[in-house]
Design a protein around this motif. Sequence first.
Motif, PDB file in Angstrom:
ATOM      1  N   PHE A  42     -13.284   8.372   6.632  1.00  0.00           N
ATOM      2  CA  PHE A  42     -14.007   7.753   5.519  1.00  0.00           C
ATOM      3  C   PHE A  42     -15.025   6.771   6.088  1.00  0.00           C
ATOM      4  N   ASN A  43     -16.270   7.203   6.141  1.00  0.00           N
ATOM      5  CA  ASN A  43     -17.391   6.361   6.584  1.00  0.00           C
ATOM      6  C   ASN A  43     -17.145   5.705   7.942  1.00  0.00           C
ATOM      7  N   THR A  44     -16.570   6.452   8.855  1.00  0.00           N
ATOM      8  CA  THR A  44     -16.318   5.941  10.201  1.00  0.00           C
ATOM      9  C   THR A  44     -17.636   5.825  10.964  1.00  0.00           C
ATOM     10  N   ASP A  70     -12.724  12.221   3.483  1.00  0.00           N
ATOM     11  CA  ASP A  70     -12.181  11.650   2.249  1.00  0.00           C
ATOM     12  C   ASP A  70     -13.284  10.969   1.434  1.00  0.00           C
ATOM     13  N   GLY A  71     -14.296  11.759   1.059  1.00  0.00           N
ATOM     14  CA  GLY A  71     -15.362  11.230   0.210  1.00  0.00           C
ATOM     15  C   GLY A  71     -16.316  10.300   0.921  1.00  0.00           C
ATOM     16  N   SER A  72     -16.630  10.596   2.187  1.00  0.00           N
ATOM     17  CA  SER A  72     -17.551   9.749   2.946  1.00  0.00           C
ATOM     18  C   SER A  72     -18.969   9.840   2.398  1.00  0.00           C
ATOM     19  N   CYS A  73     -19.807   8.913   2.849  1.00  0.00           N
ATOM     20  CA  CYS A  73     -21.221   8.950   2.486  1.00  0.00           C
ATOM     21  C   CYS A  73     -21.879  10.167   3.130  1.00  0.00           C
ATOM     22  N   GLU A  74     -23.070  10.501   2.673  1.00  0.00           N
ATOM     23  CA  GLU A  74     -23.759  11.696   3.157  1.00  0.00           C
ATOM     24  C   GLU A  74     -24.037  11.623   4.652  1.00  0.00           C
ATOM     25  N   GLU A  75     -24.315  10.431   5.154  1.00  0.00           N
ATOM     26  CA  GLU A  75     -24.610  10.277   6.580  1.00  0.00           C
ATOM     27  C   GLU A  75     -23.404  10.684   7.436  1.00  0.00           C
ATOM     28  N   THR A  94     -13.232  18.818   2.819  1.00  0.00           N
ATOM     29  CA  THR A  94     -13.902  17.729   2.106  1.00  0.00           C
ATOM     30  C   THR A  94     -13.253  17.517   0.745  1.00  0.00           C
ATOM     31  N   GLN A  95     -13.047  16.250   0.386  1.00  0.00           N
ATOM     32  CA  GLN A  95     -12.462  15.929  -0.913  1.00  0.00           C
ATOM     33  C   GLN A  95     -13.060  14.626  -1.427  1.00  0.00           C
ATOM     34  N   THR A  96     -12.876  14.363  -2.712  1.00  0.00           N
ATOM     35  CA  THR A  96     -13.292  13.075  -3.256  1.00  0.00           C
ATOM     36  C   THR A  96     -12.367  11.996  -2.719  1.00  0.00           C
ATOM     37  N   ASN A  97     -12.871  10.781  -2.643  1.00  0.00           N
ATOM     38  CA  ASN A  97     -12.110   9.694  -2.034  1.00  0.00           C
ATOM     39  C   ASN A  97     -10.793   9.452  -2.766  1.00  0.00           C
ATOM     40  N   ALA A  98      -9.695   9.516  -2.002  1.00  0.00           N
ATOM     41  CA  ALA A  98      -8.367   9.323  -2.588  1.00  0.00           C
ATOM     42  C   ALA A  98      -7.480   8.445  -1.723  1.00  0.00           C
ATOM     43  N   GLY A  99      -7.996   7.986  -0.577  1.00  0.00           N
ATOM     44  CA  GLY A  99      -7.202   7.130   0.297  1.00  0.00           C
ATOM     45  C   GLY A  99      -6.711   7.869   1.530  1.00  0.00           C
ATOM     46  N   GLN A 100      -6.354   7.086   2.544  1.00  0.00           N
ATOM     47  CA  GLN A 100      -6.000   7.662   3.839  1.00  0.00           C
ATOM     48  C   GLN A 100      -4.779   8.581   3.770  1.00  0.00           C
ATOM     49  N   ASN A 101      -3.730   8.158   3.081  1.00  0.00           N
ATOM     50  CA  ASN A 101      -2.535   8.997   3.029  1.00  0.00           C
ATOM     51  C   ASN A 101      -2.748  10.259   2.203  1.00  0.00           C
ATOM     52  N   ALA A 102      -3.583  10.177   1.179  1.00  0.00           N
ATOM     53  CA  ALA A 102      -3.916  11.387   0.419  1.00  0.00           C
ATOM     54  C   ALA A 102      -4.675  12.369   1.303  1.00  0.00           C
ATOM     55  N   ALA A 103      -5.549  11.846   2.171  1.00  0.00           N
ATOM     56  CA  ALA A 103      -6.283  12.704   3.100  1.00  0.00           C
ATOM     57  C   ALA A 103      -5.335  13.330   4.119  1.00  0.00           C
ATOM     58  N   ARG A 104      -4.386  12.544   4.612  1.00  0.00           N
ATOM     59  CA  ARG A 104      -3.390  13.086   5.542  1.00  0.00           C
ATOM     60  C   ARG A 104      -2.580  14.200   4.878  1.00  0.00           C
ATOM     61  N   GLU A 105      -2.213  13.974   3.632  1.00  0.00           N
ATOM     62  CA  GLU A 105      -1.439  14.976   2.899  1.00  0.00           C
ATOM     63  C   GLU A 105      -2.236  16.268   2.731  1.00  0.00           C
ATOM     64  N   SER A 106      -3.524  16.139   2.450  1.00  0.00           N
ATOM     65  CA  SER A 106      -4.376  17.329   2.328  1.00  0.00           C
ATOM     66  C   SER A 106      -4.422  18.092   3.644  1.00  0.00           C
ATOM     67  N   GLY A 107      -4.550  17.353   4.744  1.00  0.00           N
ATOM     68  CA  GLY A 107      -4.564  17.993   6.052  1.00  0.00           C
ATOM     69  C   GLY A 107      -3.250  18.685   6.361  1.00  0.00           C
ATOM     70  N   LEU A 108      -2.149  18.055   5.987  1.00  0.00           N
ATOM     71  CA  LEU A 108      -0.831  18.639   6.238  1.00  0.00           C
ATOM     72  C   LEU A 108      -0.670  19.965   5.494  1.00  0.00           C
ATOM     73  N   PHE A 201       4.088  11.195   0.905  1.00  0.00           N
ATOM     74  CA  PHE A 201       3.198  10.159   1.408  1.00  0.00           C
ATOM     75  C   PHE A 201       3.096   9.034   0.381  1.00  0.00           C
ATOM     76  N   CYS A 202       3.217   7.807   0.862  1.00  0.00           N
ATOM     77  CA  CYS A 202       3.035   6.654  -0.019  1.00  0.00           C
ATOM     78  C   CYS A 202       1.544   6.480  -0.284  1.00  0.00           C
ATOM     79  N   LYS A 203       1.160   6.535  -1.555  1.00  0.00           N
ATOM     80  CA  LYS A 203      -0.254   6.402  -1.914  1.00  0.00           C
ATOM     81  C   LYS A 203      -0.474   5.273  -2.927  1.00  0.00           C
ATOM     82  N   THR A 204       0.521   4.391  -3.056  1.00  0.00           N
ATOM     83  CA  THR A 204       0.433   3.316  -4.045  1.00  0.00           C
ATOM     84  C   THR A 204      -0.099   2.015  -3.465  1.00  0.00           C
ATOM     85  N   CYS A 205      -0.323   1.967  -2.148  1.00  0.00           N
ATOM     86  CA  CYS A 205      -0.755   0.713  -1.532  1.00  0.00           C
ATOM     87  C   CYS A 205      -1.623   1.005  -0.315  1.00  0.00           C
TER      88      CYS A 205
END
Length: 362
Positions: A42-44, A70-75, A94-108, A201-205
């Motif tokens: 995410f925008n690294t 995880d929904g990074s900017c176009e650059e 590629t997905q809309t921004n949902a947080g780091q653990n949501a991205a990990r879950e998608s990858g898994l 995955f914990c996605k509440t915090c």
Amino acid sequence: MVLRKNSTRLNSILVAKEKAISNRMACGGKMGITLTIIIPVFNTPKDLLERCIRSIPFQDERIEVIVVDDGSCEETAKHLRMLQCEDASFRLHTQTNAGQNAARESGLKLSHGVYVLFLDSDDYLDSEAILYIIDLLAQNHPDILAYGIQYVDRAGRPITGKRRCEERYIPIETKHYLIETSALWGQIISRSLFFDPSIEFCKTCRVGEDLATLIPLLLKADTIAATNLNAYYYVQHNNSITHSQGEALSLDILLAFDFILEHIENGETYTQEIEWLAILHILYYGTFRVMGDQSAGIAARRQLSNFMRQHFPAWRQNPIFLMNVQRRGLPFWLVVTGQWRFYSLLKLLKSKLSKLKLFPVA
């Protein structure tokens, strides 16, 4: 017109690469994929992202790499496509921004490896160590394998290190590993552990999300082992999540422990260890997060204390805590027990004495 031609050519190259990777993934275990490396992005910053991806030994067919944008900017998205086109055989999701653990879950969900390694996009790996570790995994079949970690600055200069053990491979007890780990990127995990319906995955915090996800996994593992190989380089810089966690997120650690307490089935076996983790992450690290603003910090500190009183009423008698008081000394005890004013005075006194060269600053 030239730009359109270049864009079309880039897209055709990416489509061909993606098709080749998909064909390989479709073969699953037949291709002998041992390790899936999952990188949420995410925008690294470009330099960190490039170093991260290029640290992976793509030439080894036992490894698959899944990058989740995880929904990074176009650059950032464009830079990922360029890296994929140039020399990196990774799968890009590629997905809309949902947080780091949501991205990990998608990858898994897209992974095929026997094991998974979660790599933060601003960190990087030691490729030779990773290849050696794959051999260790094939020979010993642990559920979890912890490796050494080197903490570095943005330029890659060493700051400090965390060596798991002195041996190339050694089994370790769950209770010992529980109290010394907190990050999902600190070990390689058997993908089969995630098949258990109680694991999620914990996605509440955003503070403590790694710890909340990892603890139930550790309690499910039959075999945990460690190697002395330094495989992971953790980059400390001002833009990282760890350094940007402000008071707005300070109480998220309570959500993390709510998640842990809801998701552990055999927690009674490790009551002391889990209680110690709560002391460390809620009363110690949590206090430092909330006390930047004195007025708001006092109210937040009260919430942290109330949580401990409700869920861990006898925490002051915890043997791991008492051992750490002896080892870490008075400053640690003052912070954990809520004596923030005395801690601040002690710190000020040490600072003044150090200027007189009478007392070193701890």
